[in-house]
Scaffold this active site. Sequence first.
Site, mmCIF file in Angstrom:
data_model
loop_
_atom_site.group_PDB
_atom_site.id
_atom_site.type_symbol
_atom_site.label_atom_id
_atom_site.label_comp_id
_atom_site.label_asym_id
_atom_site.label_seq_id
_atom_site.Cartn_x
_atom_site.Cartn_y
_atom_site.Cartn_z
ATOM 1 N N GLY A 83 14.225 -7.893 32.652
ATOM 2 C CA GLY A 83 15.428 -8.514 33.173
ATOM 3 C C GLY A 83 15.820 -7.933 34.512
ATOM 4 N N PHE A 126 22.006 -7.830 36.948
ATOM 5 C CA PHE A 126 22.727 -6.636 37.418
ATOM 6 C C PHE A 126 22.203 -5.383 36.706
ATOM 7 C CE2 PHE A 126 26.415 -9.654 38.220
ATOM 8 C CZ PHE A 126 26.272 -9.625 39.583
ATOM 9 N N GLU A 170 37.314 -21.509 36.253
ATOM 10 C CA GLU A 170 36.771 -21.706 37.602
ATOM 11 C C GLU A 170 36.188 -23.118 37.753
ATOM 12 O OE1 GLU A 170 35.330 -17.154 38.693
ATOM 13 O OE2 GLU A 170 33.954 -18.489 37.696
HETATM 14 C C1 LIG Z 1 29.162 -18.397 35.425
HETATM 15 C C2 LIG Z 1 29.390 -16.921 35.270
HETATM 16 C C3 LIG Z 1 30.409 -16.297 36.001
HETATM 17 C C4 LIG Z 1 30.620 -14.925 35.870
HETATM 18 N N1 LIG Z 1 31.615 -14.347 36.609
HETATM 19 C C5 LIG Z 1 31.795 -13.010 36.539
HETATM 20 C C6 LIG Z 1 32.782 -12.353 37.341
HETATM 21 O O1 LIG Z 1 33.470 -13.004 38.103
HETATM 22 N N2 LIG Z 1 32.904 -11.020 37.220
HETATM 23 C C7 LIG Z 1 32.125 -10.273 36.366
HETATM 24 O O2 LIG Z 1 32.276 -9.063 36.306
HETATM 25 N N3 LIG Z 1 31.176 -10.872 35.603
HETATM 26 C C8 LIG Z 1 31.009 -12.209 35.672
HETATM 27 N N4 LIG Z 1 30.055 -12.805 34.896
HETATM 28 C C9 LIG Z 1 29.297 -11.985 33.974
HETATM 29 C C10 LIG Z 1 28.155 -11.258 34.662
HETATM 30 O O3 LIG Z 1 27.470 -12.141 35.507
HETATM 31 C C11 LIG Z 1 27.244 -10.715 33.579
HETATM 32 O O4 LIG Z 1 27.975 -9.798 32.811
HETATM 33 C C12 LIG Z 1 26.032 -10.024 34.187
HETATM 34 O O5 LIG Z 1 25.274 -10.938 34.945
HETATM 35 C C13 LIG Z 1 25.196 -9.436 33.089
HETATM 36 O O6 LIG Z 1 24.098 -8.786 33.701
HETATM 37 P P1 LIG Z 1 22.765 -8.530 32.911
HETATM 38 O O7 LIG Z 1 21.857 -7.824 33.850
HETATM 39 O O8 LIG Z 1 23.095 -7.892 31.605
HETATM 40 O O9 LIG Z 1 22.214 -9.971 32.544
HETATM 41 P P2 LIG Z 1 21.771 -11.169 33.503
HETATM 42 O O10 LIG Z 1 22.433 -11.096 34.839
HETATM 43 O O11 LIG Z 1 21.923 -12.411 32.704
HETATM 44 O O12 LIG Z 1 20.219 -10.890 33.732
HETATM 45 C C14 LIG Z 1 19.282 -11.024 32.697
HETATM 46 C C15 LIG Z 1 17.921 -11.259 33.316
HETATM 47 O O13 LIG Z 1 16.953 -11.212 32.275
HETATM 48 C C16 LIG Z 1 16.004 -12.241 32.462
HETATM 49 N N5 LIG Z 1 15.449 -12.548 31.156
HETATM 50 C C17 LIG Z 1 16.101 -12.954 30.040
HETATM 51 N N6 LIG Z 1 15.261 -13.096 29.005
HETATM 52 C C18 LIG Z 1 14.029 -12.763 29.466
HETATM 53 C C19 LIG Z 1 12.728 -12.711 28.864
HETATM 54 N N7 LIG Z 1 12.542 -13.034 27.579
HETATM 55 N N8 LIG Z 1 11.674 -12.348 29.611
HETATM 56 C C20 LIG Z 1 11.856 -12.031 30.935
HETATM 57 N N9 LIG Z 1 13.054 -12.063 31.545
HETATM 58 C C21 LIG Z 1 14.134 -12.423 30.833
HETATM 59 C C22 LIG Z 1 16.805 -13.377 33.068
HETATM 60 O O14 LIG Z 1 15.975 -14.277 33.785
HETATM 61 C C23 LIG Z 1 17.785 -12.622 33.971
HETATM 62 O O15 LIG Z 1 17.274 -12.479 35.277
HETATM 63 C C24 LIG Z 1 29.823 -14.173 35.001
HETATM 64 C C25 LIG Z 1 28.797 -14.797 34.270
HETATM 65 C C26 LIG Z 1 28.583 -16.151 34.412
HETATM 66 C C27 LIG Z 1 27.473 -16.814 33.618
#
Ligand SMILES: Cc1cc2nc3c(=O)[nH]c(=O)nc-3n(C[C@H](O)[C@H](O)[C@H](O)COP(=O)(O)OP(=O)(O)OC[C@H]3O[C@@H](n4cnc5c(N)ncnc54)[C@H](O)[C@@H]3O)c2cc1C
Length: 288
Positions: free
Chosen positions: A13, A16, A178
């Site tokens: 992944g 962030f 939003e």
């Molecule tokens: C529309 C929207 C608006 C948001 N607005 C805000 C905000 O204003 N402020 C805030 O703080 N947070 C906000 N968030 C929440 C924030 O974006 C998430 O908390 C954050 O992106 C989580 O990060 P992460 O790295 O855990 O997951 P993600 O950013 O979802 O990254 C996960 C990654 O894993 C990859 N992945 C998943 N499964 C697999 C697999 N099986 N094999 C290979 N790769 C895989 C995906 O492609 C992705 O790139 C928002 C979320 C959304 C959807």
Amino acid sequence: MSANALPHVVIVGGGFAGLWATRALARDRVRITLIDRRNHHLFQPLLYQVATAGLSAPDIAAPLRHILRRQRNVEVRLGEVTAIDADARTVALAGDDGADDSRIGYDYLLLASGATHAYFGNDAWAEHAPGLKSLDDALGIRRRVLMAFERAEAADDPAERAAWLDFAVVGGGPTGVELAGTLAEIARHTLKDEFRHIDPARARVRLIEAGPRVLASFPPELSDNARLKLERLGVEVVTGHAVETIDGDGYVLAGERVPARTVLWAAGVAASPLGALLDVPRDRAGRV
Ligand SMILES: Cc1cc2nc3c(=O)[nH]c(=O)nc-3n(C[C@H](O)[C@H](O)[C@H](O)COP(=O)(O)OP(=O)(O)OC[C@H]3O[C@@H](n4cnc5c(N)ncnc54)[C@H](O)[C@@H]3O)c2cc1C
């Protein structure tokens, strides 16, 4: 020490969590493989702007390879992780046909695969009410929204036209607020004077929240303020009612069928299914 003798950290992944973990290990004596099924890191907080045509895709997404090009201890791998063997310490990647294609061994595994939409057991709704998590989702929603105004402009039948001008967003969290606010802005301001047979400002934008208030995770006064601002923008805010069904013609709310061609889903998230591949306890939303 040769590179192969260094501990191998596999990070799944490049959101962030995964990207920042990769960067945090930049100076450590490890070799990292960062795996993502997409080639880009995505700034999800501005996805709604892409979904509503305010920004374009490259404004909020950047290739992982490019971001990490100067970090010598990382290799980026495009692929979808489909299985984890914690005993053998390997992850399996799917090939183009979805079958397991290759295995990658690790010394340390970091799962940072994010979240997915939850339709609370009504998975058939997904086809009619897309959610917003990825760039593909945002571009699909953008197409739907812009096409709805086009179809309304071309429709002769008033009922058909009204259904194309009826927009519903299910879920009054930050994403729903939003989306609904921006849809109302588009209808009332952005598209002003652009059509000849419809008045986009007459579009109905409804935000539907099952709980008693929008933005439930924030203090009540902020919820009240958000509701007021949405209503000033022309959004109809419905609280205390859950959508009963969603199909290709619209949705049912409080026993009433509403013909609406554009329904968007912002009501639920579940943890990435990858957590279920580990033999560890998870909560009801699938979180480890
Ligand atoms: C529309 C929207 C608006 C948001 N607005 C805000 C905000 O204003 N402020 C805030 O703080 N947070 C906000 N968030 C929440 C924030 O974006 C998430 O908390 C954050 O992106 C989580 O990060 P992460 O790295 O855990 O997951 P993600 O950013 O979802 O990254 C996960 C990654 O894993 C990859 N992945 C998943 N499964 C697999 C697999 N099986 N094999 C290979 N790769 C895989 C995906 O492609 C992705 O790139 C928002 C979320 C959304 C959807």
